[in-house]
Design a protein around this motif. Structure first.
Motif, PDB file in Angstrom:
ATOM      1  N   LYS A 181       0.833  -1.204   0.000  1.00 13.83           N
ATOM      2  CA  LYS A 181       0.000   0.000   0.000  1.00 13.83           C
ATOM      3  C   LYS A 181       0.869   1.255   0.000  1.00 13.83           C
ATOM      4  O   LYS A 181       0.606   2.209  -0.740  1.00 13.83           O
ATOM      5  N   ASN A 230       1.019   4.130  -2.966  1.00 14.44           N
ATOM      6  CA  ASN A 230       0.813   5.537  -2.686  1.00 14.44           C
ATOM      7  C   ASN A 230       2.015   6.371  -3.114  1.00 14.44           C
ATOM      8  O   ASN A 230       1.855   7.483  -3.646  1.00 14.44           O
ATOM      9  N   LEU A 264      -4.355  10.327   0.579  1.00 12.02           N
ATOM     10  CA  LEU A 264      -4.055   8.903   0.426  1.00 12.02           C
ATOM     11  C   LEU A 264      -3.820   8.208   1.768  1.00 12.02           C
ATOM     12  O   LEU A 264      -3.796   6.980   1.835  1.00 12.02           O
TER      13      LEU A 264
END
Length: 134
Positions: free
Chosen positions: A30, A34, A57
């Motif tokens: 993740k 991002n 984000l």
């Protein structure tokens, strides 16, 4: 014989290690995605502010009111589960057909969940006054 040894080892050692690895890998993936999105936005020189994009984000942050409501919910759930286990113990003892091992296990679960529930409720009522002032 070998199967009786491998199954407990797999459950006690391999399973927790795999769970931790999957959680950390997911978190790293993740973060990498991002970072890619932020780098693309910076490279394209768009009118997007990188700091605002990073905030968008990121993980959503709960308001103090939401945190307080979550504590109240958890406190009620744990307290009621503890009370239900205590009632189960009383009914089972009254009927007379209880297994001592089950009695001790349910009593332990009742005590732990009741203590956790009461702790959540104490924290809720203690912090509720400070939230109202904010």
């Amino acid at each position: 014989m070998l199967e009786s040894i491998l199954v407990p080892i797999a459950v006690a050692v391999v399973l927790p290690i795999m769970i931790v690895w999957i959680v950390f890998r997911s978190s790293t993936n993740k973060d990498n995605k991002n970072a890619e999105i932020i780098m693309k936005a910076i490279e394209n020189n768009t009118a997007i502010d990188p700091d605002r994009l990073i905030d968008a984000l990121g993980k959503p942050k709960n308001t103090p009111q939401q945190i307080l409501q979550a504590r109240l919910l958890r406190g009620c759930i744990f307290t009621f589960v503890g009370i239900a286990c205590c009632i189960f113990n009383l009914i089972t003892a009254y009927v007379g057909g209880f297994d001592t091992g089950l009695w001790n296990e349910v009593l332990f679960v009742a005590c732990v969940t009741l203590a956790v529930g009461i702790a959540y409720l104490v924290v809720y009522f203690a912090t509720r006054k400070t939230i109202d002032k904010i």
